[in-house]
Every structure is written in structure tokens, then in C-alpha cells.
Motif scaffolding. Structure first.
Motif, PDB file in Angstrom:
ATOM      1  N   LEU A   1       0.835  -1.202   0.000  1.00  0.00           N
ATOM      2  CA  LEU A   1       0.000   0.000   0.000  1.00  0.00           C
ATOM      3  C   LEU A   1       0.867   1.248   0.000  1.00  0.00           C
ATOM      4  O   LEU A   1       0.596   2.220  -0.718  1.00  0.00           O
ATOM      5  N   THR A   2       1.938   1.214   0.772  1.00  0.00           N
ATOM      6  CA  THR A   2       2.826   2.377   0.837  1.00  0.00           C
ATOM      7  C   THR A   2       3.518   2.628  -0.486  1.00  0.00           C
ATOM      8  O   THR A   2       3.737   3.777  -0.877  1.00  0.00           O
TER       9      THR A   2
ATOM     10  N   THR B   1       1.242   4.603  -2.555  1.00  0.00           N
ATOM     11  CA  THR B   1       1.081   5.958  -2.017  1.00  0.00           C
ATOM     12  C   THR B   1       2.317   6.802  -2.262  1.00  0.00           C
ATOM     13  O   THR B   1       2.231   7.944  -2.727  1.00  0.00           O
TER      14      THR B   1
ATOM     15  N   ARG C   1       2.605   7.675  -5.931  1.00  0.00           N
ATOM     16  CA  ARG C   1       1.670   8.725  -6.381  1.00  0.00           C
ATOM     17  C   ARG C   1       2.065  10.099  -5.838  1.00  0.00           C
ATOM     18  O   ARG C   1       1.972  11.112  -6.548  1.00  0.00           O
ATOM     19  N   ILE C   2       2.482  10.154  -4.563  1.00  0.00           N
ATOM     20  CA  ILE C   2       2.928  11.442  -4.012  1.00  0.00           C
ATOM     21  C   ILE C   2       4.155  11.930  -4.768  1.00  0.00           C
ATOM     22  O   ILE C   2       4.267  13.118  -5.110  1.00  0.00           O
TER      23      ILE C   2
ATOM     24  N   GLY D   1       7.289  12.386  -0.919  1.00  0.00           N
ATOM     25  CA  GLY D   1       6.894  10.985  -0.965  1.00  0.00           C
ATOM     26  C   GLY D   1       7.702  10.124  -0.014  1.00  0.00           C
ATOM     27  O   GLY D   1       7.147   9.362   0.791  1.00  0.00           O
TER      28      GLY D   1
ATOM     29  N   THR E   1       7.216  11.060   3.815  1.00  0.00           N
ATOM     30  CA  THR E   1       5.935  10.552   4.334  1.00  0.00           C
ATOM     31  C   THR E   1       6.011   9.067   4.629  1.00  0.00           C
ATOM     32  O   THR E   1       5.511   8.585   5.655  1.00  0.00           O
ATOM     33  N   GLY E   2       6.649   8.322   3.748  1.00  0.00           N
ATOM     34  CA  GLY E   2       6.769   6.880   3.949  1.00  0.00           C
ATOM     35  C   GLY E   2       7.548   6.531   5.209  1.00  0.00           C
ATOM     36  O   GLY E   2       7.140   5.662   5.993  1.00  0.00           O
TER      37      GLY E   2
ATOM     38  N   THR F   1       5.574   7.318   8.401  1.00  0.00           N
ATOM     39  CA  THR F   1       4.555   6.284   8.636  1.00  0.00           C
ATOM     40  C   THR F   1       5.178   5.039   9.255  1.00  0.00           C
ATOM     41  O   THR F   1       4.595   4.417  10.167  1.00  0.00           O
TER      42      THR F   1
ATOM     43  N   ALA G   1       5.512   0.413   5.981  1.00  0.00           N
ATOM     44  CA  ALA G   1       5.766   1.614   5.177  1.00  0.00           C
ATOM     45  C   ALA G   1       7.260   1.901   5.072  1.00  0.00           C
ATOM     46  O   ALA G   1       7.749   2.364   4.035  1.00  0.00           O
TER      47      ALA G   1
ATOM     48  N   ARG H   1       4.995   6.753 -10.781  1.00  0.00           N
ATOM     49  CA  ARG H   1       3.779   5.963 -10.589  1.00  0.00           C
ATOM     50  C   ARG H   1       4.013   4.500 -10.980  1.00  0.00           C
ATOM     51  O   ARG H   1       3.594   3.575 -10.277  1.00  0.00           O
TER      52      ARG H   1
END
Length: 422
Positions: free
Chosen positions: A72-73, A76, A79-80, A89, A92-93, A96, A125, A368
């Protein structure tokens, strides 16, 4: 999705080589920290679950959960990064992952398996982000040096990756002073390491490598009418798709085999009376072999080609599986050698597969697509982690190791067929 670089980014494109050097230094610093966070949790995750659940058959569940969380990470973070750049990006990972580490500690204190599983999912993550960082190293690299740029980022993980497992026992003793279970101690180290890695990237990953790469590409595209020969270097779409599939397959199989055998090795050693320190040493050598050969691997990939090194990956994994299956349970040395070969095979597959992906994916969709590829890798890791415990409970650790080694040989005919078509 169409993204353009911010106007401030264009100020840095006069010397992308200088920007690349700075970017690699910052990525190296963050990877040293994140390597410690990754390795510390991997060392005791299966043992913590086994202790809380009282069942070996579910000892592979932590690995499955944090690799599922990494899937999932990966989406995410991809995309970020696609929308805003690598810096937000990746930061954030890692943040988390730090939150997940805190959740594991809380679950251990409360002796709550449900909370443990949720926290391990979030903790994953950090694993995904650790892998995604390698793409940032290649964004501004020249085509003939991409594998070496990837390897520079990967090798930086070695220091933290080797240190983390060896701090598992001291971290456990430190945790006990505060009433925290011994096996949750390494997650204190993981949380701090991931949080610091996020801070380093948020403050110093400037200019953003992906945004600068887009700005450089836009400048070259604008200049293309004056230089028609330069504009002719366009990758055929079908070749690009084939490259993505091949690169993904190489990394998926190597991840599946590596995670399955690695996850159950500490449990196998524990069942034969080895201490946490002994299993920590074996995992440390394994993680060192995963990352330390990266500079040489990168040079080999750039020098001899992606296909040959991808094929070498399958051979190394087969040797690792055979040796792990044949090693006596009381032999730390042979298990350490098998896990070192396992790490080397993973390294060869990851660097060659990453180079194949980066070569064939256009900048417009690069982050992506890379995120989606890493989802497949994470799912493979989750499958390997979950199936490993079930297989060992139903058969044995040697059967798992030998099966993984044989499975890795499936890479060889696919690589041969692809090379022949080219």
C-alpha cells in the motif's frame, strides 16, 4: 497524470551533475538510518509473534503483514512522488514507518495481538520507502551510470542494516528498564531511525531529483527541433512494456524467495537453541550481503548488461537454498553463509531489475509505474513471509529453503527468451 516541474526547479538544471552529487549524499545519509530501522524489526518480528501467539505456524505472519503494508505504501509513495516529487513521498513513507514502530511497542506492552498485526502493517511503510529511495538515485543519472547510482543508494543501507540486528539484544535490555517486553526493544530503534530518516529527507533533499529530471527533459524537448538527431532516441512502446514485465518479474521472484527463507531462519535457529544474538548476527550478515556488494553489482550491470546479472541472481539464490537446506541446525557458520548468498542473489536481482525498469519507463509516468512495480514486489514478499511459516510447520525448514532455491531457477528461461528476442 501530467506533471510539470515548479518554476523554482529550473534554477537548478544548469548543472544536473552537481545536483545529482548532492542528492546522492542526502539519500546515503537517510538510507543509513532507514537501514537500521528496517533490519532491527526484521530480526525479531517473527519471534515476537511466536511469543505472543505461542505458534510457529503463524511466525511468518509479521513478515507478511509488514510486506503487505509496504505494498500500500509503495502505491502511495509513488503517487505522491509523481505529483509532488521524491522528497515529500519518501519523507511521508518513513514517518509512517516510525508510527508503525510505536504501535508495535504499544501492542507488546498491552499483549494485544490484534494491535500488533495492525501496527506491523503500518510499520511496513518503512520497508517500501527504503526500496523506493533507490529510484530517486537514478532520476538524474546518465543512462550508462544508472545501475551505479542505484547501487550507491542501496549500499548506504548496509551500515544501518548490519548495525541494527546487532543492537537487537542491547535494545531489548534497554526496553526492559521501562517495562517494555524484550522483543519489542528493537522497534524502539526502528521508530527513532525512521523518524530521523524522514527528517533528513524533508530538510535536505533539495533540489528534488524527479522534478529536476523533468525540467531537464522539458528543456531538451524544447531544444529538440534544433537537433533532430537527438529527438530520434525514442523507446518503442512494446519494448518498454516488455522491459517493465521482465524487470518486475526478476525483482518479484528474488523478493519472494529471499523473504521466505530469511523470515524462518531466526525461528529455525531459535528452535535449535541459538540465542537472539546469534540469529541477529546471521541476519546482519544477510542484510550486509543484500546491500554491501551494490557498487560492484552496479558496475557489473552497467558493464555487462542487465540480462546477464539477472541470470546470475537466479543462480545465487539456488545455491543459497541448497546450502540452507543442507546446513545442520547447530551450524551458525553454514547458515550465515547460506543467508549471505541469499542476500547476494537478492542484490543482483534488485539492481538489474531496477535498471531494466528505469531504462524503459518514461519520466511522465516513472514514479507511478515504479510504485506499482514495488507493489508487486511487496505482495511477493508478503506471500513468501506468510507461506514460509505454514510450509515449515507442515514440512521443515530445509524443505522451505530447497523449494525457494528451485523456484528461483524459473528466472533463467525467461531471461534467456527475452535476451534472444532482442
Amino acid at each position: 497524470m501530467t506533471s510539470t516541474a515548479p518554476s523554482g526547479t529550473t534554477a537548478h538544471i544548469s548543472d544536473p551533475a552537481q545536483a545529482q552529487r548532492r542528492i546522492l549524499r542526502v539519500l546515503v545519509a537517510s538510507q543509513v538510518l532507514s537501514g537500521a530501522g528496517l533490519a532491527a524489526g526484521v530480526t525479531v518480528g517473527a519471534l515476537l509473534a511466536q511469543d505472543m501467539l505461542g505458534s510457529t505456524s503463524l511466525a511468518g505472519l509479521p513478515s507478511a503483514l509488514f510486506t503487505a503494508g509496504s505494498a500500500l505504501t509503495a502505491v502511495t509513495v509513488g503517487r505522491i512522488s509523481q505529483a509532488r516529487g521524491r522528497r515529500p513521498g519518501l519523507a511521508t513513507g518513513y514517518l509512517t514507518g516510525a508510527i508503525g514502530s510505536a504501535g508495535v511497542i504499544t501492542a507488546a506492552v498491552l499483549d494485544n495481538p490484534v494491535l500488533l498485526f495492525i501496527a506491523l502493517f503500518v510499520y511496513g511503510a518503512g520497508t517500501a520507502t527504503n526500496l523506493q529511495a533507490r529510484y530517486a538515485g537514478a532520476d538524474l543519472a546518465q543512462p550508462g551510470h544508472r545501475a551505479r547510482a542505484v547501487s550507491t543508494v542501496l549500499v548506504a543501507t548496509t551500515l544501518g542494516g548490519v548495525t541494527g540486528p546487532n543492537l537487537a539484544a542491547p535494545a531489548g535490555r534497554f526496553a526492559e528498564r521501562f517495562g517494555i517486553p524484550n522483543l519489542a526493544g528493537p522497534f524502539m530503534l526502528s521508530g527513532a531511525a525512521y523518524a530521523l530518516a524522514a527528517l533528513v529527507l524533508a530538510l535536505w533533499l533539495r533540489p528534488d531529483p524527479l522534478l529536476v529530471a523533468r525540467a531537464v527533459a522539458q528543456a531538451e524537448e524544447a531544444d529538440a527541433p534544433a537537433h533532430p538527431a537527438a529527438a530520434a532516441t525514442v523507446v518503442d512502446a512494446s519494448e518498454g512494456r516488455g522491459g517493465v514485465v521482465l524487470g518486475a518479474l526478476v525483482m518479484v521472484l528474488t523478493q519472494l524467495v529471499m523473504v521466505a527463507i530469511m523470515t524462518m531462519t531466526p525461528v529455525h535457529m531459535h528452535d535449535h537453541g541459538h540465542s537472539t544474538a546469534a540469529s541477529g548476527l546471521v541476519i546482519a550478515l544477510h542484510i550486509g550481503a543484500m546491500y554491501l556488494p551494490s557498487p560492484l553489482t552496479g558496475w557489473l550491470v552497467d558493464r555487462y548488461g542487465r540480462m546477464k546479472i539477472a541470470a546470475a541472481s537466479g543462480s545465487a539464490l539456488l545455491a543459497a537454498g541448497v546450502l540452507a537446506a543442507a546446513a545442520p541446525g547447530d551450524s551458525v557458520a553454514l547458515l550465515a553463509l547460506a543467508l549471505a548468498l541469499l542476500g547476494l542473489g537478492w542484490n543482483l536481482g534488485l539492481v538489474s531489475g531496477t535498471a531494466i525498469i528505469t531504462d524503459t519507463v518514461p519520466l511522465a509516468t516513472r514514479a507511478r509505474t515504479q510504485g506499482l512495480v514495488d507493489v508487486s514486489i511487496a505482495i511477493a514478499g508478503a506471500t513468501g513471509g506468510m507461506a514460509s511459516g505454514i510450509m515449515v510447520a507442515a514440512t521443515s525448514y530445509p524443505a522451505l529453503a530447497l523449494g525457494g532455491g528451485v523456484l528461483s531457477v524459473a528466472l533463467l528461461p525467461v531471461i534467456a527468451a527475452t535476451a534472444y528476442r532482442r
